[in-house]
Write an enzyme that holds these catalytic residues in place. Structure first.
Site, short mmCIF file in Angstrom:
data_model
loop_
_atom_site.label_atom_id
_atom_site.label_comp_id
_atom_site.label_asym_id
_atom_site.label_seq_id
_atom_site.Cartn_x
_atom_site.Cartn_y
_atom_site.Cartn_z
N LYS A 178 -37.75 11.97 -27.18
CA LYS A 178 -36.71 12.70 -26.46
C LYS A 178 -36.73 14.20 -26.78
O LYS A 178 -37.37 14.63 -27.76
CB LYS A 178 -35.35 12.09 -26.79
CG LYS A 178 -35.21 10.65 -26.28
CD LYS A 178 -33.84 10.10 -26.64
CE LYS A 178 -33.64 8.70 -26.11
NZ LYS A 178 -32.28 8.20 -26.44
N TYR B 162 -32.00 5.98 -16.03
CA TYR B 162 -30.86 5.48 -16.81
C TYR B 162 -29.75 4.91 -15.93
O TYR B 162 -28.60 4.78 -16.38
CB TYR B 162 -30.32 6.58 -17.73
CG TYR B 162 -31.23 6.86 -18.90
CD1 TYR B 162 -31.33 5.96 -19.95
CD2 TYR B 162 -32.01 8.00 -18.95
CE1 TYR B 162 -32.16 6.19 -21.03
CE2 TYR B 162 -32.85 8.24 -20.04
CZ TYR B 162 -32.91 7.33 -21.06
OH TYR B 162 -33.75 7.57 -22.14
N PHE C 271 -20.76 7.91 -21.15
CA PHE C 271 -21.75 8.86 -21.68
C PHE C 271 -22.87 9.18 -20.70
O PHE C 271 -23.75 9.99 -21.00
CB PHE C 271 -22.36 8.33 -22.99
CG PHE C 271 -23.07 7.01 -22.85
CD1 PHE C 271 -24.37 6.92 -22.38
CD2 PHE C 271 -22.43 5.83 -23.22
CE1 PHE C 271 -25.03 5.71 -22.27
CE2 PHE C 271 -23.09 4.60 -23.11
CZ PHE C 271 -24.39 4.55 -22.63
N ARG D 20 -39.31 -1.28 -31.56
CA ARG D 20 -37.88 -1.19 -31.85
C ARG D 20 -37.63 -1.14 -33.36
O ARG D 20 -36.75 -0.42 -33.83
CB ARG D 20 -37.12 -2.32 -31.17
CG ARG D 20 -37.20 -2.17 -29.64
CD ARG D 20 -36.24 -3.03 -28.89
NE ARG D 20 -34.86 -2.66 -29.08
CZ ARG D 20 -34.25 -1.61 -28.53
NH1 ARG D 20 -34.93 -0.78 -27.76
NH2 ARG D 20 -32.97 -1.39 -28.73
N THR E 12 -29.87 2.49 -33.07
CA THR E 12 -29.55 3.56 -32.14
C THR E 12 -28.80 4.70 -32.83
O THR E 12 -29.07 5.87 -32.59
CB THR E 12 -28.70 3.01 -30.97
OG1 THR E 12 -29.43 1.95 -30.35
CG2 THR E 12 -28.39 4.07 -29.95
N ARG F 61 -35.58 7.09 -36.28
CA ARG F 61 -34.25 7.66 -36.09
C ARG F 61 -33.62 8.11 -37.41
O ARG F 61 -32.94 9.13 -37.45
CB ARG F 61 -33.36 6.68 -35.34
CG ARG F 61 -33.78 6.57 -33.87
CD ARG F 61 -32.92 5.60 -33.12
NE ARG F 61 -33.21 5.63 -31.69
CZ ARG F 61 -33.16 4.56 -30.91
NH1 ARG F 61 -32.79 3.39 -31.40
NH2 ARG F 61 -33.44 4.67 -29.63
N ASN G 230 -30.92 10.97 -30.43
CA ASN G 230 -31.48 10.01 -31.39
C ASN G 230 -33.00 9.90 -31.34
O ASN G 230 -33.56 8.87 -31.69
CB ASN G 230 -30.81 8.65 -31.25
CG ASN G 230 -31.02 8.01 -29.90
OD1 ASN G 230 -31.73 8.54 -29.04
ND2 ASN G 230 -30.41 6.86 -29.70
N HIS H 275 -36.61 6.74 -27.32
CA HIS H 275 -36.16 5.62 -26.48
C HIS H 275 -37.25 4.57 -26.53
O HIS H 275 -38.43 4.90 -26.58
CB HIS H 275 -35.97 6.08 -25.03
CG HIS H 275 -35.89 4.95 -24.05
ND1 HIS H 275 -34.69 4.36 -23.71
CD2 HIS H 275 -36.85 4.28 -23.37
CE1 HIS H 275 -34.93 3.37 -22.85
NE2 HIS H 275 -36.23 3.32 -22.63
N GLU I 182 -39.82 -0.02 -16.78
CA GLU I 182 -39.88 1.35 -17.30
C GLU I 182 -41.30 1.91 -17.26
O GLU I 182 -41.51 3.09 -16.94
CB GLU I 182 -39.31 1.39 -18.72
CG GLU I 182 -37.82 1.14 -18.75
CD GLU I 182 -37.23 1.12 -20.15
OE1 GLU I 182 -35.99 1.08 -20.24
OE2 GLU I 182 -37.98 1.16 -21.14
#
Length: 136
Positions: free
Chosen positions: A11, A51, A59, A87, A93, A104, A114, A117, A128
Site C-alpha cells: 500500500k 474495495y 471507512f 496472510r 490487520t 504489519r 497497514n 493487502h 482480485e
C-alpha cells in the site's frame, strides 16, 4: 498441500517508506514466487471498484482516498497454501495486534495505514488477481 495463487498489494504508506524490497524479500524467503508484479497508481474509480465489498462501511471513503494517495505495488504470489502463507506473513490487520516479525508489525502505522493487502480466500484471490492481472 496445494499450489495456490494470491494477490498482494504493498500500500501507499509502505511504498512511501521505501520498504518494497524488504516486503518482497519476505515473500520469497517464505517460498512464495512472484508470478506477476507491477507498480501503479489507482484511480478513484479503480479503488472504489476493488474495495466495493466495503462500500457500506463507514471507512470506505477514507480507504479509497488512502489507496489513491500514491503508488502501490501489486503482485501475484504463487506457492504452497499461498493464501494462508501470505496472510501469516502480513500479520493482523491492526499492527498493534500483529505478531512480532510480521509485515504489519514491522512496517504499518495503524489499522488504516497497514502497509499491505492480501486476499482472504482462494475465491477472492481469483477475483482480485483478475482485476489487476487479467492476462494471468
Amino acid at each position: 498441500m496445494a499450489v495456490e495463487r494470491t494477490l498482494s498489494i504493498i500500500k501507499p504508506d509502505a511504498v512511501k517508506k521505501q520498504v518494497i524490497g524488504q516486503i518482497l524479500s519476505r515473500f520469497e524467503k517464505a517460498g512464495l514466487k512472484l508470478a506477476g508484479l507491477r507498480m501503479l497508481e489507482l484511480s478513484e474509480a479503480q479503488a472504489k471498484e476493488f474495495y466495493a465489498v466495503h462500500k457500506e462501511r463507514p471507512f470506505f471513503s477514507d480507504l479509497v482516498t488512502y489507496m489513491c494517495d500514491g503508488s502501490v505495488v501489486v503482485s501475484v504470489l504463487e506457492g504452497e497454501d499461498a493464501v494462508a502463507a501470505h496472510r501469516q506473513l502480513m500479520g493482523a490487520t491492526d499492527p498493534k495486534e500483529a505478531a512480532p516479525g510480521t509485515i504489519r508489525a514491522d512496517f504499518a502505522d495503524d489499522i488504516s495505514a497497514n502497509a499491505v493487502h492480501g486476499s482472504d480466500s482462494l475465491e477472492n484471490a481469483a477475483t482480485e488477481i483478475a482485476f489487476f492481472f487479467p492476462e494471468l
